[in-house]
Design an enzyme around this catalytic site. Structure first.
Site, PDB file in Angstrom:
ATOM      1  N   GLY A   1      -1.965  -0.612  -0.886  1.00 22.49           N
ATOM      2  CA  GLY A   1      -3.407  -0.794  -1.089  1.00 22.49           C
ATOM      3  C   GLY A   1      -3.945  -1.978  -0.299  1.00 22.49           C
TER       4      GLY A   1
ATOM      5  N   ASP B   1      -3.209  -7.108  -7.103  1.00 17.47           N
ATOM      6  CA  ASP B   1      -2.757  -7.034  -8.498  1.00 17.47           C
ATOM      7  C   ASP B   1      -2.161  -8.357  -8.998  1.00 17.47           C
ATOM      8  OD1 ASP B   1      -3.465  -4.453  -8.106  1.00 17.47           O
ATOM      9  OD2 ASP B   1      -1.454  -3.617  -8.175  1.00 17.47           O
TER      10      ASP B   1
ATOM     11  N   ARG C   1       1.021   4.617   2.105  1.00 14.54           N
ATOM     12  CA  ARG C   1       1.986   4.400   1.030  1.00 14.54           C
ATOM     13  C   ARG C   1       3.305   5.134   1.252  1.00 14.54           C
ATOM     14  NH1 ARG C   1      -0.035   1.453  -3.033  1.00 14.54           N
ATOM     15  NH2 ARG C   1      -2.265   1.567  -3.514  1.00 14.54           N
TER      16      ARG C   1
ATOM     17  N   LYS D   1       1.666  -9.284  -0.375  1.00 16.88           N
ATOM     18  CA  LYS D   1       0.282  -8.789  -0.503  1.00 16.88           C
ATOM     19  C   LYS D   1       0.097  -8.026  -1.798  1.00 16.88           C
ATOM     20  CE  LYS D   1      -0.378  -4.905  -0.427  1.00 16.88           C
ATOM     21  NZ  LYS D   1      -0.466  -3.453  -0.505  1.00 16.88           N
ATOM     22  N   THR D   2      -0.983  -8.112  -2.449  1.00 17.06           N
ATOM     23  CA  THR D   2      -1.512  -7.194  -3.453  1.00 17.06           C
ATOM     24  C   THR D   2      -2.555  -7.909  -4.296  1.00 17.06           C
ATOM     25  OG1 THR D   2      -1.159  -5.746  -5.325  1.00 17.06           O
ATOM     26  CG2 THR D   2       0.430  -7.524  -5.150  1.00 17.06           C
TER      27      THR D   2
ATOM     28  N   ASP E   1       6.855  -2.943  -4.091  1.00 16.06           N
ATOM     29  CA  ASP E   1       7.583  -1.762  -3.620  1.00 16.06           C
ATOM     30  C   ASP E   1       7.827  -1.833  -2.112  1.00 16.06           C
ATOM     31  OD1 ASP E   1       7.817  -0.512  -6.109  1.00 16.06           O
ATOM     32  OD2 ASP E   1       5.847   0.426  -5.945  1.00 16.06           O
TER      33      ASP E   1
HETATM   34  P1  FBP Z   1      -0.768  -2.276  -3.970  1.00 17.62           P
HETATM   35  O1  FBP Z   1       0.153  -2.441  -5.132  1.00 17.62           O
HETATM   36  O2  FBP Z   1      -0.234  -1.403  -2.918  1.00 17.62           O
HETATM   37  O3  FBP Z   1      -1.252  -3.584  -3.438  1.00 17.62           O
HETATM   38  O4  FBP Z   1      -2.086  -1.528  -4.492  1.00 17.62           O
HETATM   39  C1  FBP Z   1      -2.830  -2.052  -5.517  1.00 17.62           C
HETATM   40  C2  FBP Z   1      -3.900  -1.129  -6.020  1.00 17.62           C
HETATM   41  O5  FBP Z   1      -5.147  -1.599  -5.596  1.00 17.62           O
HETATM   42  C3  FBP Z   1      -3.821  -1.025  -7.547  1.00 17.62           C
HETATM   43  O6  FBP Z   1      -4.542  -2.059  -8.164  1.00 17.62           O
HETATM   44  C4  FBP Z   1      -4.369   0.353  -7.781  1.00 17.62           C
HETATM   45  O7  FBP Z   1      -3.845   0.922  -8.959  1.00 17.62           O
HETATM   46  C5  FBP Z   1      -3.886   1.123  -6.599  1.00 17.62           C
HETATM   47  O8  FBP Z   1      -3.754   0.212  -5.553  1.00 17.62           O
HETATM   48  C6  FBP Z   1      -4.835   2.230  -6.199  1.00 17.62           C
HETATM   49  O9  FBP Z   1      -4.252   2.970  -5.204  1.00 17.62           O
HETATM   50  P2  FBP Z   1      -5.032   3.868  -4.161  1.00 17.62           P
HETATM   51  O10 FBP Z   1      -5.524   2.953  -3.107  1.00 17.62           O
HETATM   52  O11 FBP Z   1      -3.963   4.752  -3.636  1.00 17.62           O
HETATM   53  O12 FBP Z   1      -6.134   4.560  -4.871  1.00 17.62           O
END
Ligand code: FBP
Length: 550
Positions: A78, A202, A142, A199-200, A173
């Protein structure tokens, strides 16, 4: 590209850096390391990269000439504000090591490495993206890197382009994959180094050595601004309860940080729900009680923050999700499920194949929510919690509960609005903190490459101090691994950092939440500031400040 006035001015911002990185640098190796858990298994799986020392970069060094090197970079998962600055820092660091060095971007995430889709990143391209949000410079994806055939395709393209190092910018991951890739390339004697960057939005990729994942700072500030705006509206109109789901996947760090910034009436912390084994009914009743109490004071409005991953932490739904994962991930039942044409057929099929208890829970959920629980998992096997409308589930259930209370003679009025904040913050223009932090991470990645390291995550410590005092370095990824069950198998993965109930940020929230529930105590943080006094522009998150407070 047409630029806004803001973008033109912001492009001139020069990220602040640790003093240690401004001149010649020397590498200081610390103690050997161990993984956080399951040391025996992890050591066996990663014989080449296990136990490496922590690295710190300090001022000094001889400023030796580095041989020319080509590097590939991947944005994985993400979006998170600051990704472009990681790439800019990496680019500038590589050019400083040797002006002939080249940086290639693999397009569309890890798939770009496997499918040989790439772009050489020149200074013209990099300059277009300095201090901007988004991952659009090379795109993200992803795709999970886990098969030797994928790793071998990576070797082919590296040989073709003369690439000697790959930098993976990703979450837990993706950096787990980086660790596996580093070990594979080491064992195969390819001479290709692999370096990760944390990165994230979250905020769940952190530990003793990694103080924060980038993007968390900006995303929380954007969400807090929006929450504050909604609070002011609620406090002006005095007619709505706003239920706001916040991204963050499993961890509630984003919800907690936004609560500390804005002081909502309700903020659910998933980790607490799990620890107290709270049922969905208990959560709903607790919210309904706050709505009723506030109504007694004439306050028929409020704001409730709901972490995105909540459903996975409610014990009965957690069991249900685990059963659904088994049922729908592989084998005959999964295939049969896929052949069903209508939602009703799918619902009946699921109910018939779950245990008695879980089928009861599944059947009790609103049809829409139950269906959302059966949607495809992401490539890493995670439930796509961003697609489950937990905020609407809670509104419906609170309404039902209040109807019961009204029937028993209690007076309460409840009108609601629902919101989901996630995508609004993931590509925002990075705050000063993220701009600085990310640029340093990228620059450090170049130094880790220059010093011949592989299987390391770039790290910056002491981040609550002014940037000049930040401590740059590298942490072996194996140090963060433990064994966990994924898709029915035990796998070595980076341990996710969930909210600690004995940690300072949660304690600060828990101390005040009862007061915030009843007495309107909203704080309106306003938008991120990019120019102005350092106290306004450079302050790190409250989470980081509380965690690092002595
Ligand atoms: P990462 O763990 O890859 O940084 O992604 C975080 C995130 O933004 C989460 O908060 C959310 O649940 C998910 O990605 C949403 O995924 P997508 O972009 O595939 O809708």
């Amino acid at each position: 590209m047409i630029k806004s006035v803001f973008q033109i001015e912001r492009a001139k911002y020069s990220p602040k850096m640790p003093k240690a990185l401004t001149g010649s640098v020397k590498v200081v190796e610390g103690e050997k390391t161990d993984s956080v858990a399951d040391q025996k298994e992890i050591k066996k799986l990663f014989p080449g990269t296990y136990g490496m020392p922590i690295i710190t970069f300090e001022e000094g060094g001889k400023g030796v000439a580095f041989p020319e090197v080509n590097v590939g970079v991947i944005l994985s998962g993400g979006q998170a504000p600051g990704g472009h600055n990681v790439i800019a820092g990496l680019f500038d660091g590589l050019k400083k090591l040797n002006p002939s060095n080249k940086l290639y971007g693999f397009l569309g995430g890890p798939a770009g490495l496997v499918d040989h889709q790439y772009l050489e990143l020149t200074s013209e391209i990099i300059d277009e993206y300095r201090n901007t949000g988004g991952f659009d410079i090379i795109g993200s994806g992803r795709t999970k890197l886990e098969e030797p055939s994928q790793f071998d395709k990576g070797i082919e393209v590296c040989n073709l382009l003369g690439i000697k190092a790959i930098v993976i910018i990703g979450g837990d991951d993706s950096n787990t994959n980086a660790c596996v890739l580093a070990e594979y390339y080491l064992q195969k004697n390819t001479g290709i180094q692999v370096i990760g960057c944390p990165k994230t939005i979250d905020g769940d990729l952190k530990n003793e050595m990694i103080e924060a994942s980038f993007g968390f700072d900006t995303a929380c500030k954007v969400f807090s601004e929006l929450i504050g705006n909604i609070m002011r509206d609620a406090n002006s109109a005095k007619k709505y309860w706003h239920f706001i789901k916040l991204m963050g996947r499993s961890a509630s760090h984003i919800g907690l940080e936004c609560a500390l910034q804005t002081r909502p009436n309700v903020c659910i912390i998933s980790e607490e729900v799990a620890a107290k084994e709270q049922t969905l009914e208990e959560i709903v009743n607790a919210i309904a009680d706050i709505v009723t109490e506030r109504a007694k004071n004439g306050e028929t409005f409020g704001v409730a923050l709901i972490p995105e991953g909540l459903v996975e932490f409610i014990p009965e739904i957690k069991v249900l999700i685990a059963e659904l994962n088994e049922l729908l991930s592989n084998g005959e039942t999964a295939e049969n499920f896929q052949t069903l044409a209508t939602n009703t057929e799918k619902r009946d099929f699921v109910i018939a194949n779950l245990t008695y208890e879980s089928s009861k829970v599944y059947a009790s959920l609103p049809t829409r929510i139950a269906r959302q629980l059966t949607l495809d998992r992401d490539p890493h096997g995670n439930v796509q919690v961003s697609r489950i409308e937990t905020e609407r589930l809670l509104i419906e259930m609170v309404e039902k509960r209040l109807t019961e209370l009204i029937k028993s003679g209690i007076k309460v009025k409840f009108s609601s609005q629902n919101h989901f904040f996630g995508y609004e913050g993931r590509c925002a223009a990075p705050s000063n903190f993220d701009s600085d932090y990310c640029y340093s991470l990228g620059y450090i990645a170049s130094l880790l490459i220059g010093s011949g390291k592989t299987g390391y995550l770039a790290s910056v410590r002491n981040t609550t101090a002014p940037a000049a005092e930040w401590i740059p370095g590298g942490v072996p990824i194996t140090m963060m691994l433990n064994m966990e069950r994924r898709n029915g198998e035990m796998k070595a993965v980076i341990q996710k950092a969930l909210v600690k109930l004995d940690g300072a940020p949660f304690k600060a929230f828990a101390e005040k939440r009862d007061e915030w529930a009843i007495t309107t105590s909203f704080v309106y943080p306003g938008p991120i500031q990019y120019w102005g006094p350092s106290t306004v522009c450079d302050a790190p998150t409250k989470t980081l400040q509380l965690e690092k407070a002595k």
